[in-house]
Design a protein around this motif. Structure first.
Motif, PDB file in Angstrom:
ATOM      1  N   THR A  95      55.303  -4.180   8.750  1.00 46.62           N
ATOM      2  CA  THR A  95      54.262  -3.570   7.964  1.00 46.62           C
ATOM      3  C   THR A  95      53.099  -4.331   8.366  1.00 46.62           C
ATOM      4  O   THR A  95      53.082  -5.788   8.602  1.00 46.62           O
ATOM      5  N   ALA A 125      50.386   3.585   2.836  1.00 48.26           N
ATOM      6  CA  ALA A 125      50.703   4.456   4.110  1.00 48.26           C
ATOM      7  C   ALA A 125      49.561   5.591   4.094  1.00 48.26           C
ATOM      8  O   ALA A 125      48.940   5.802   3.242  1.00 48.26           O
ATOM      9  N   TRP A 134      49.127   3.516  -1.824  1.00 44.60           N
ATOM     10  CA  TRP A 134      49.753   2.225  -1.893  1.00 44.60           C
ATOM     11  C   TRP A 134      50.516   2.375  -3.275  1.00 44.60           C
ATOM     12  O   TRP A 134      50.354   3.206  -4.126  1.00 44.60           O
TER      13      TRP A 134
END
Length: 159
Positions: free
Chosen positions: A18, A41, A52
């Motif tokens: 990430t 995302a 989030w």
């Protein structure tokens, strides 16, 4: 239900590389503050939505409960120190030199790769987290091109 070993599950989730973000906000009654997360995302292009997740036992839970907006600041490769600083327990107050006020009235991290200033569009319960969906109202992109990357519990370099 299937019983999962929680440590093993956590480690397995960590195998998804990430970016790293600092979520910033300044709800009424709170100093501008920031919190490091990697649960960001994208959700939708139209409307422009992102999300989030915030842990229910987070020190910042009450502040986000009062918040009407937040900013997602995607960190650049050279901001590891900043990531660590806002991941610490205790004080989440933004340091004066780390931020400026954004166009939509939220504090934004200087030098971030990209910043999304959002109004909170919806909150969803998600087990031991609350999912904060934001509607993007303004964004800022820097000239920096390399992200801070997190994988299997460590920062990595994108080659």
């Amino acid at each position: 239900s299937m019983s999962l070993d929680s440590r093993e599950f956590r480690n397995a989730l960590g195998r998804f590389p990430t970016g790293v973000c600092v979520i910033t906000a300044n709800p009424d009654g709170y100093e501008p503050f920031g919190m490091t997360v990697n649960s960001f995302a994208s959700v939708s292009l139209d409307p422009a939505l992102v999300l989030w997740s915030l842990q229910n036992d987070s020190e910042c839970f009450e502040a986000f409960a009062k918040a009407k907006k937040y900013a997602v600041n995607i960190l650049a490769e050279d901001q590891m120190q900043l990531s660590n600083f806002y991941a610490k327990k205790g004080d989440h107050s933004l340091q004066k030199e780390h931020y400026t006020m954004g166009r939509h009235g939220t504090p934004v991290i200087k030098g971030a790769l990209t910043t999304f200033e959002c109004d909170i569009w919806q909150r969803y319960e998600g087990g031991d987290h609350v999912i904060l969906v934001g509607k993007v109202q303004a964004m800022l992109n820097s000239f920096e091109t390399k992200p801070l990357v997190f994988f299997s519990g460590k920062y990595r370099e994108l080659r």
